[in-house]
Design a protein around this motif. Sequence first.
Motif, PDB file in Angstrom:
ATOM      1  N   ALA A 124      31.841  38.181  41.009  1.00  0.00           N
ATOM      2  CA  ALA A 124      32.488  38.905  42.099  1.00  0.00           C
ATOM      3  C   ALA A 124      31.896  38.560  43.466  1.00  0.00           C
ATOM      4  CB  ALA A 124      32.398  40.404  41.849  1.00  0.00           C
ATOM      5  N   ASP A 125      30.581  38.339  43.529  1.00  0.00           N
ATOM      6  CA  ASP A 125      29.936  38.006  44.808  1.00  0.00           C
ATOM      7  C   ASP A 125      30.458  36.683  45.365  1.00  0.00           C
ATOM      8  OD1 ASP A 125      28.462  40.339  44.654  1.00  0.00           O
ATOM      9  OD2 ASP A 125      26.714  39.351  43.754  1.00  0.00           O
ATOM     10  N   GLU A 126      30.605  35.686  44.492  1.00  0.00           N
ATOM     11  CA  GLU A 126      31.114  34.381  44.925  1.00  0.00           C
ATOM     12  C   GLU A 126      32.547  34.485  45.422  1.00  0.00           C
ATOM     13  OE1 GLU A 126      30.618  31.457  41.824  1.00  0.00           O
ATOM     14  OE2 GLU A 126      28.608  32.208  41.362  1.00  0.00           O
ATOM     15  N   ILE A 127      33.370  35.248  44.706  1.00  0.00           N
ATOM     16  CA  ILE A 127      34.777  35.409  45.086  1.00  0.00           C
ATOM     17  C   ILE A 127      34.877  36.129  46.428  1.00  0.00           C
ATOM     18  CG2 ILE A 127      36.955  36.537  44.441  1.00  0.00           C
ATOM     19  CD1 ILE A 127      36.066  36.014  41.471  1.00  0.00           C
ATOM     20  N   GLY A 163      46.290  47.254  31.419  1.00  0.00           N
ATOM     21  CA  GLY A 163      45.147  46.679  32.126  1.00  0.00           C
ATOM     22  C   GLY A 163      44.811  47.503  33.352  1.00  0.00           C
ATOM     23  N   TRP A 164      43.575  47.348  33.827  1.00  0.00           N
ATOM     24  CA  TRP A 164      43.161  47.997  35.066  1.00  0.00           C
ATOM     25  C   TRP A 164      42.106  47.159  35.761  1.00  0.00           C
ATOM     26  CZ3 TRP A 164      38.098  49.607  35.862  1.00  0.00           C
ATOM     27  CH2 TRP A 164      37.288  49.722  34.730  1.00  0.00           C
ATOM     28  N   LEU A 165      42.105  47.262  37.073  1.00  0.00           N
ATOM     29  CA  LEU A 165      41.151  46.519  37.890  1.00  0.00           C
ATOM     30  C   LEU A 165      40.926  47.299  39.171  1.00  0.00           C
ATOM     31  CD1 LEU A 165      39.534  43.870  38.489  1.00  0.00           C
ATOM     32  CD2 LEU A 165      41.632  42.996  39.526  1.00  0.00           C
ATOM     33  N   THR A 166      39.660  47.518  39.518  1.00  0.00           N
ATOM     34  CA  THR A 166      39.340  48.091  40.820  1.00  0.00           C
ATOM     35  C   THR A 166      38.908  46.948  41.721  1.00  0.00           C
ATOM     36  OG1 THR A 166      37.064  48.610  40.169  1.00  0.00           O
ATOM     37  CG2 THR A 166      38.705  50.349  39.905  1.00  0.00           C
ATOM     38  N   ARG A 179      50.480  51.296  59.326  1.00  0.00           N
ATOM     39  CA  ARG A 179      49.014  51.220  59.256  1.00  0.00           C
ATOM     40  C   ARG A 179      48.586  50.266  58.135  1.00  0.00           C
ATOM     41  NH1 ARG A 179      47.788  57.352  58.221  1.00  0.00           N
ATOM     42  NH2 ARG A 179      49.561  56.943  56.868  1.00  0.00           N
ATOM     43  N   PRO A 180      47.477  49.542  58.325  1.00  0.00           N
ATOM     44  CA  PRO A 180      46.987  48.640  57.271  1.00  0.00           C
ATOM     45  C   PRO A 180      46.393  49.425  56.101  1.00  0.00           C
ATOM     46  CG  PRO A 180      45.548  48.555  59.187  1.00  0.00           C
ATOM     47  CD  PRO A 180      46.688  49.444  59.549  1.00  0.00           C
ATOM     48  N   HIS A 181      46.829  49.098  54.896  1.00  0.00           N
ATOM     49  CA  HIS A 181      46.391  49.765  53.672  1.00  0.00           C
ATOM     50  C   HIS A 181      45.449  48.853  52.885  1.00  0.00           C
ATOM     51  CE1 HIS A 181      49.709  52.386  54.618  1.00  0.00           C
ATOM     52  NE2 HIS A 181      49.539  53.104  53.509  1.00  0.00           N
ATOM     53  N   MET A 182      44.434  49.459  52.287  1.00  0.00           N
ATOM     54  CA  MET A 182      43.488  48.748  51.430  1.00  0.00           C
ATOM     55  C   MET A 182      43.884  49.007  49.976  1.00  0.00           C
ATOM     56  SD  MET A 182      40.531  46.995  51.182  1.00  0.00           S
ATOM     57  CE  MET A 182      39.656  47.276  52.715  1.00  0.00           C
ATOM     58  N   LEU A 183      44.153  47.958  49.214  1.00  0.00           N
ATOM     59  CA  LEU A 183      44.433  48.092  47.786  1.00  0.00           C
ATOM     60  C   LEU A 183      43.106  48.307  47.075  1.00  0.00           C
ATOM     61  CD1 LEU A 183      46.275  47.898  45.282  1.00  0.00           C
ATOM     62  CD2 LEU A 183      45.944  45.419  45.368  1.00  0.00           C
ATOM     63  N   VAL A 184      43.002  49.405  46.291  1.00  0.00           N
ATOM     64  CA  VAL A 184      41.730  49.720  45.638  1.00  0.00           C
ATOM     65  C   VAL A 184      41.809  49.737  44.109  1.00  0.00           C
ATOM     66  CG1 VAL A 184      40.746  50.945  47.618  1.00  0.00           C
ATOM     67  CG2 VAL A 184      42.085  52.216  45.915  1.00  0.00           C
ATOM     68  N   GLU A 185      43.017  49.839  43.540  1.00  0.00           N
ATOM     69  CA  GLU A 185      43.119  49.809  42.079  1.00  0.00           C
ATOM     70  C   GLU A 185      44.504  49.350  41.653  1.00  0.00           C
ATOM     71  OE1 GLU A 185      42.312  52.485  38.076  1.00  0.00           O
ATOM     72  OE2 GLU A 185      41.863  53.345  40.024  1.00  0.00           O
ATOM     73  N   GLN A 202      36.734  34.055  49.174  1.00  0.00           N
ATOM     74  CA  GLN A 202      38.121  34.445  49.392  1.00  0.00           C
ATOM     75  C   GLN A 202      38.289  35.776  50.115  1.00  0.00           C
ATOM     76  OE1 GLN A 202      40.582  33.956  45.864  1.00  0.00           O
ATOM     77  NE2 GLN A 202      39.125  32.500  45.040  1.00  0.00           N
ATOM     78  N   GLY A 203      37.204  36.523  50.311  1.00  0.00           N
ATOM     79  CA  GLY A 203      37.293  37.803  51.002  1.00  0.00           C
ATOM     80  C   GLY A 203      37.955  38.889  50.170  1.00  0.00           C
ATOM     81  N   ILE A 204      37.904  38.749  48.842  1.00  0.00           N
ATOM     82  CA  ILE A 204      38.485  39.739  47.935  1.00  0.00           C
ATOM     83  C   ILE A 204      37.335  40.359  47.154  1.00  0.00           C
ATOM     84  CG2 ILE A 204      40.038  40.110  45.982  1.00  0.00           C
ATOM     85  CD1 ILE A 204      41.407  37.440  46.861  1.00  0.00           C
ATOM     86  N   ALA A 205      37.204  41.680  47.252  1.00  0.00           N
ATOM     87  CA  ALA A 205      36.134  42.371  46.527  1.00  0.00           C
ATOM     88  C   ALA A 205      36.681  42.823  45.174  1.00  0.00           C
ATOM     89  CB  ALA A 205      35.630  43.564  47.329  1.00  0.00           C
ATOM     90  N   LEU A 206      36.307  42.112  44.108  1.00  0.00           N
ATOM     91  CA  LEU A 206      36.695  42.482  42.748  1.00  0.00           C
ATOM     92  C   LEU A 206      35.539  43.268  42.157  1.00  0.00           C
ATOM     93  CD1 LEU A 206      38.216  39.055  41.719  1.00  0.00           C
ATOM     94  CD2 LEU A 206      39.443  41.115  42.410  1.00  0.00           C
TER      95      LEU A 206
END
Length: 180
Positions: A69-72, A118-121, A169-175, A76-80
């Motif tokens: 996740a740190d490398e991504i 499936g799920w992903l935060t 407004r800009p939304h942050m996808l969290v899950e 890419q600026g995506i926090a997985l």
Amino acid sequence: MKARSTTASRTERLLGRTLGAAAAAGALAWLVTAGGQAGPPAAEQVTSARAVADEAPGYAVETFDYPQADEILQEQGIALKRGDGHITLATCATGTGQLEIYSRVNQKVCFRVTGATGWLTLEVASVYGVQTPGYATDLDMTVDAEEKSYEVPANSWQAVGQSADPEGRPHMLVEIRTSK
């Protein structure tokens, strides 16, 4: 008569070898159980076993953290963050049936979806749309101090987040949660 004596002598030799092997095995077993001087006393053996057991690696515990996740995040600026492994980041390719998330910051982010659910935060900034594969998809987003959820049917494109917000407004996808 000669045939009988030859058979008898073979049987005697086989019997002698078997008894000899049994006697040797019995003597070895007696030495081990009697605590012969071949090794340390029994108390020392138990202590040694405990010391080795204490040095052994611990149990593997699944934390569901996203690998690399740190490398991504750096590239890419995506926090997985965490997931069950059924939604994984993928290189976008047309016609592959991927889950596509559209972002003003990251442009298009694609995920491979497998399994029944499936799920992903994660954290993807400024999300405005989603294209779903053959999975119903639920998206949880945050905007300012609010939480918003979107239910997107399978095999559809839908405006979500910034595009669906009357104020833009800009939304942050969290899950992300998917199901067949």
